[in-house]
Write an enzyme that holds these catalytic residues in place. Structure first.
Site, PDB file in Angstrom:
ATOM      1  N   CYS A   1       0.838  -1.211   0.000  1.00 36.97           N
ATOM      2  CA  CYS A   1       0.000   0.000   0.000  1.00 36.97           C
ATOM      3  C   CYS A   1       0.872   1.260   0.000  1.00 36.97           C
ATOM      4  O   CYS A   1       0.554   2.240   0.676  1.00 36.97           O
ATOM      5  CB  CYS A   1      -0.947   0.002   1.196  1.00 36.97           C
ATOM      6  N   ASN A   2       1.981   1.219  -0.728  1.00 30.89           N
ATOM      7  CA  ASN A   2       2.879   2.373  -0.813  1.00 30.89           C
ATOM      8  C   ASN A   2       3.492   2.388  -2.207  1.00 30.89           C
ATOM      9  O   ASN A   2       4.668   2.083  -2.396  1.00 30.89           O
ATOM     10  CB  ASN A   2       3.965   2.296   0.260  1.00 30.89           C
TER      11      ASN A   2
END
Length: 847
Positions: free
Chosen positions: A411-412
Site C-alpha cells: 500500500c505504498n
C-alpha cells in the site's frame, strides 16, 4: 561463526533491551507462536495472552453500558474512556491541554477525517488557495486524501523525499510569511515500505517556515502519519508538536483491531469543519428545520455515534501489559532495531559462489542507528545471474518453513516506484496487462512489480532472525555449496540442510482410529430432512448434469501424426470430487458446463466456513472419494460414517464467494474425527455460477464467459508426462535419490495427463481439441505448496517446490477452459484412446 543450528553469529544481542526475568519475557505470552516465525509486525502486532486475560477479567468483573446513557454502568464506561484518553496522551508525552484524542475506526478513518475537516480555502476565491502536500513515500490512505481535496477544488502537490531534503531553498521571504492561508503537509514518521525514519525536526521547520514544500505563501500545518512509527518507537509530542497524528492501535498491541485515533493539536482543533452529525455529536438540533448546535468537546463533535467502548477499554490493558512486558517503547525500539540490524548485516553479505549477491535490499540508510531506521527490511531475492525471483514465489516458499512475511508494494506505490525503478507508464502498462495491487503477478517482462518485506516487533526473538536467514540459505544454496565467503564476521554457510521449524509428522495417519471403512453420499433429494435421510447425504442431478450422466460415450479419435510420427494422446483422466482430497481416476467421464462432471463440487471447511486445503491439512490427500454414475453415489473411503440433512450457507474459495449446501452433522463428525479438527463438508449449489474470469497467457480475457466449480483458476488442469519426466531428473539430482514418474504426477493434481513428444511444448499452445471437445489454453499454472505433499502418505518435503522453482520458476502445467463443446454431456475417452490435436499455438513455428 558458522551458520548452523547452534547459532548465527554472536549470541543473542537483541535480548539485552528487554527485562531479564524469564517470567517477564514476551515469549512466555506468545505460546501460540511455537513453530511459527512471524515477521509481519509492520502489518500487525501480535497480542499477548496476558492482554486478553486482563481484558476478559475486566469484562467479567464490571458492567459497561452505553456511554451516552446516564446510569451507573454507563457512567463507568464514560469515565473509563476518559481515563484511556489520558493514558494515550501520557504515552505520547503530552496532555489534554495540548492535544485531543478523537477515536476512529483506524488510521485510515483518521486521515479521511482530516481531509474532510481541514479549513481548506479552494481555488477561485479572492484569497490565496490552500495546498495539500504529501511525501510520495506515503501510505495509500494518505495519498487518497487528495480525492477529497480535489472535490473541494484544492490542489494536491506530491513531494519526493529528495526534494524535501533540499526544500530549504523554498524558504519564503519574510513579507510572504504573514499570509494566513492554511496549507497541510503530510509525511510518515517511518516509511512502511523501507523503515526509513524521516526527521521529526521537519515538523518544527515546516511550521516555522524554515522548510517550505512549495513556494506558496501561507500558514503550514503538519500531519504526521505515525501508524508505522509508534508500533516500535517512542513519540514525544511535547517536543515534536505535529498538528495531526493518526494511529491504529493494533499496530502497537495487536488487539483490538478496527480501532484508531486522531490526536489533534488544540491550536487547530477549533478551526476544523464538520457538516455531518451523528448520535452523540449534537448538543441540540431540530428535525423539522436546519438547526444544529455541536457538542462543546472536540472529541464529542467528531466521534459520530457510539464509540467502540469495549475496545477502548481494552486499550487500558494494552498499555499496562506493554509496559510490564517490555519496560517501555525505548526498550522496544532498541530491541527491534538490534534484530533488524543483525539480519540486515548477514543478509546483505550473502553471496553466491560466483560472487553475485543473493538479495537486493531497498533502503535509504545503512542500518547504523535506530534514530534513522526502523525494524523493517525490504528486499528481493536474486538468482545467480542477478534476475529477480518473484515475490509470490518467495512467499510460497516461506510458508513451507512456516515463516510469515509480506509481499507486494505494501500500500505504498510511491516508495515501490522509487526503490524498484517502476515508472508511471510501467504502472499503467502493468494494469492493462491485468496486474492489480494485491495479486500474485510478481514479475512482468523480467522486472519485479513488488518486493518482500520482513519486520520485527517486541515479541520477536533472535531465533526468528536465525530462522529467516536459514530459510534464505536453504532455498538459495544446494547441499554441494559447502562454503560461501561473507564480507563480515560470518564466514561460511552450513553444509547440512536446514530443518523446517514445524515438524510435519504424518506417519501416524494410517494408524489412526479405524472408523467405518467408508461412507456413501447417495442420490436422493438434497432437501430431504426426514428421519429416513439421517444416514445419507443426497444430491439430485439437475439440468445439464442429468444429461451428462446419461450421455453415451462414442469416441473414435483419428490420430494426428506429427514430429517423427508421434501423436499426442491423453493417458490419464483425474477428477477431484472433494477439493484438496485424493484424485479419482477414470477411463472416461462426462463433461458438464463447469468442466469434468462433479470435479471439485464438494469441499471441506473449518468452523468459520473457510475452505481447508492441503496447505493447512495435508491429511486431506488420504481421503479418497469416488463416484458411481449409475447409482449417483459418491463413496468416501478413509474411515467413517455419513451425515444428515442439508442447509443453505455461504463460503469462500480462494477469496471468491460461492453458494454451497452443508452436508450435515454426521459427515462433519466423521471428517472432524479423521482430521482431528472441527470441519464440515459442503457442496456447491448447482444453480450458482461463478463470476470468475481467467486471463490467458497474453493477459487477455477470453470472449466467452466461463462457469467454474470450486477450482481456483480454470476448468481443467493439464500436465505433460515429458515435462514431468524432465522435472523428475532435476529433482532427483537435488534430492540425491531416485524418483519414479508415477510418484510425481499425482502431486500436480491435474485433470488431464497427456503424452507429447517434447517437454514443455504445451506452454506454446493456444487451443487444443480432444475428440469433438475444444479447449482454450488459458496459460501456465503457478504451483503452490501442495506439490510438496506426497499424495499417498501426506508427508511434506519442501525440496519439491524449491526444485521446481529453480528449474521452471514454479510453472510446469497449463490450465484450460472450454472453448466449444458440441453437446453438454460428451465424454472424454482416455488411456491412449483419445488423441489430442493442437489447433493453435503461440510460438513462432508451426508443427
Amino acid at each position: 561463526a558458522a551458520i548452523s543450528g547452534a547459532g548465527l553469529g554472536p549470541a543473542r544481542p537483541a535480548r539485552r533491551a528487554l527485562p531479564a526475568s524469564p517470567s517477564q519475557l514476551p515469549c512466555s505470552n506468545f505460546v501460540f507462536l511455537s513453530g511459527i516465525t512471524y515477521l509481519d509486525h509492520a502489518g500487525s502486532a501480535l497480542f499477548p495472552e496476558s492482554l486478553l486475560k486482563a481484558f476478559t477479567d475486566d469484562l467479567r468483573d464490571n458492567v459497561y453500558g452505553n456511554p451516552h446513557s446516564q446510569n451507573i454502568s454507563s457512567r463507568l464506561t464514560h469515565d473509563t474512556i476518559e481515563h484511556v484518553r489520558y493514558r494515550i496522551l501520557q504515552h505520547f508525552h503530552t496532555s489534554a491541554e495540548d492535544y485531543t484524542v478523537i477515536f476512529t475506526s483506524g488510521c485510515t478513518a483518521a486521515l479521511k477525517l482530516v481531509a474532510e475537516a481541514f479549513p481548506w480555502i479552494p481555488e477561485g476565491t479572492k484569497q490565496p488557495s490552500s495546498r495539500f502536500c504529501y511525501l510520495t513515500d506515503s501510505h495509500t490512505s494518505v495519498v487518497g486524501m487528495r480525492g477529497i481535496t480535489s472535490s473541494m477544488n484544492v490542489l494536491s502537490v506530491p513531494v519526493k523525499p529528495k526534494e524535501m531534503l533540499l526544500s530549504e531553498k523554498n524558504t519564503l521571504p519574510p513579507e510572504e510569511q504573514n499570509c494566513t492561508t492554511p496549507h497541510l503537509f503530510s509525511y510518515p514518521a517511518q516509511s512502511n515500505f523501507s523503515g526509513t525514519k524521516y526527521p521529526l525536526s521537519w515538523i518544527h521547520d515546516i511550521k516555522s517556515g524554515k522548510l517550505c514544500p512549495t513556494e506558496i505563501p501561507g500558514k503550514w500545518f503538519v500531519l504526521l502519519d505515525a501508524a508505522s512509527y509508534v508500533s516500535t518507537s517512542p513519540l514525544d509530542l511535547g517536543v515534536h508538536q505535529a498538528d495531526f497524528i493518526p494511529i491504529s492501535f493494533y499496530k502497537i498491541f495487536g488487539f483490538p483491531t478496527g480501532l484508531g485515533a486522531l490526536l489533534v493539536s488544540n491550536r487547530i482543533a477549533p478551526f476544523l469543519r464538520k457538516s455531518y452529525f451523528g448520535g452523540g455529536t449534537a448538543a441540540a438540533y431540530l428535525a423539522g428545520e436546519d438547526f444544529y448546535f455541536p457538542q462543546k468537546s472536540i472529541a464529542e463533535r467528531f466521534e459520530d455515534g457510539t464509540v467502540s467502548f469495549l475496545d477502548i477499554i481494552a486499550l487500558k490493558h494494552g498499555f499496562d501489559v506493554l509496559e510490564r512486558l517490555t519496560g517501555g517503547m525505548e526498550n522496544i525500539k532498541q530491541h527491534t532495531f538490534a534484530l533488524a540490524h543483525y539480519t540486515y548485516t548477514v543478509l546483505s553479505t550473502l553471496k553466491y559462489a560466483n560472487g553475485a549477491p543473493v538479495v537486493r535490499i531497498y533502503c535509504d540508510t545503512d542500518f547504523s542507528s535506530p534514530d534513522v531506521q526502523g525494524p523493517i527490511i525490504n528486499f528481493n531475492i536474486l538468482d545467480e545471474n542477478g534476475e529477480v525471483i518473484g515475490f509470490s514465489q518467495v512467499d510460497k516458499m516461506a510458508s513451507l518453513y512456516n515463516i510469515h512475511l509480506r509481499t507486494g508494494c505494501f500500500c505504498n506505490t510511491g516508495a515501490c516506484q522509487m526503490h524498484l525503478g517502476i515508472s508511471n507508464e510501467d504502472i499503467r502498462r502493468n494494469l492493462q496487462a491485468g496486474h492489480v495491487c494485491g495479486d500474485d503477478v510478481d514479475v512482468i517482462d523480467g522486472r519485479p512489480t513488488g518486493s518482500v518485506r520482513i519486520s520485527f516487533g517486541y515479541m520477536s526473538t533472535f531465533e526468528d532472525a536465525q530462522s529467516f536467514l536459514k530459510f534464505i540459505i536453504a532455498t538459495r544454496f544446494s547441499k554441494s555449496d559447502t562454503a560461501v565467503p561473507f564480507q563480515s564476521s560470518v564466514t561460511k554457510l552450513p553444509t547440512e540442510s536446514v530443518k523446517s521449524p514445524v515438524q510435519d509428522d504424518y506417519s501416524s495417519c494410517n494408524n489412526a482410529n479405524k472408523l467405518a471403512p467408508r461412507m456413501h453420499i447417495l442420490d436422493r433429494d438434497l432437501w430431504d430432512s426426514s428421519p429416513a435421510a439421517v444416514k445419507t447425504v443426497k444430491w439430485q442431478p439437475q439440468g445439464t448434469e442429468t444429461e451428462s450422466i446419461r450421455a453415451a460415450v462414442s469416441e473414435t479419435a483419428v490420430p494426428t501424426w506429427r514430429r517423427g510420427g508421434k501423436p499426442i494422446t491423453v493417458t490419464n483422466i483425474y477428477l477431484y470430487p472433494i477439493k484438496s482430497c485424493s484424485a479419482f481416476e477414470v477411463a472416461e467421464w462426462p463433461v458438464g458446463n463447469q468442466g469434468l462432471l462433479y470435479d471439485r463440487n464438494w469441499m471441506v471447511v473449518n468452523q468459520n466456513g473457510v475452505c481447508i486445503t492441503q496447505k493447512q491439512e495435508p491429511r486431506l490427500c488420504l481421503i479418497n472419494p469416488s463416484i458411481d454414475l449409475k447409482q449417483n453415489i459418491m463413496i468416501i473411503q478413509a474411515e467413517e460414517n455419513p451425515g444428515k440433512e442439508a442447509v443453505i450457507c455461504e463460503s469462500k474459495v480462494c477469496s471468491h464467494r460461492v453458494k454451497t449446501y452443508d452436508c450435515g452433522e454426521r459427515i462433519a463428525g466423521w471428517l472432524s474425527t479423521f482430521l482431528g479438527r472441527s470441519c464440515r463438508l459442503i457442496r456447491q449449489s448447482s444453480d450458482i455460477k461463478s463470476n470468475k474470469h481467467q486471463k490467458n497467457a497474453k493477459g487477455l480475457t477470453p470472449a466467452t464467459s466461463i462457469s467454474l466449480s470450486l477450482v481456483n483458476e480454470a476448468q481443467y488442469l493439464l500436465i505433460n508426462v515429458a515435462s514431468i519426466s524432465h522435472l523428475k531428473d532435476h529433482i532427483s539430482a537435488r534430492l540425491e535419490e531416485p524418483l519414479e514418474i508415477q510418484e510425481l504426477i499425482p502431486r500436480f493434481r491435474a485433470n488431464l495427463v497427456i503424452s507429447a513428444p517434447e517437454s514443455f511444448e504445451e506452454e506454446e499452445w493456444a487451443e487444443i481439441s480432444v475428440g469433438s471437445l475444444r479447449f482454450q489454453v488459458v496459460g501456465p499454472c503457478s504451483r503452490c505448496q501442495i506439490i510438496c505433499i506426497d499424495q499417498q502418505s501426506g508427508e511434506r518435503n519442501k525440496e519439491f517446490l524449491q526444485s521446481l522453482s529453480a528449474a521452471r520458476g514454479r510453472k510446469v502445467s497449463v490450465i484450460l477452459q472450454s472453448s466449444r463443446i458440441a453437446r453438454s454431456g460428451e465424454c472424454f475417452a482416455s488411456l491412449g484412446h483419445a488423441t489430442m490435436v493442437v489447433l493453435q499455438r503461440t510460438g513462432p513455428a508451426a508443427f
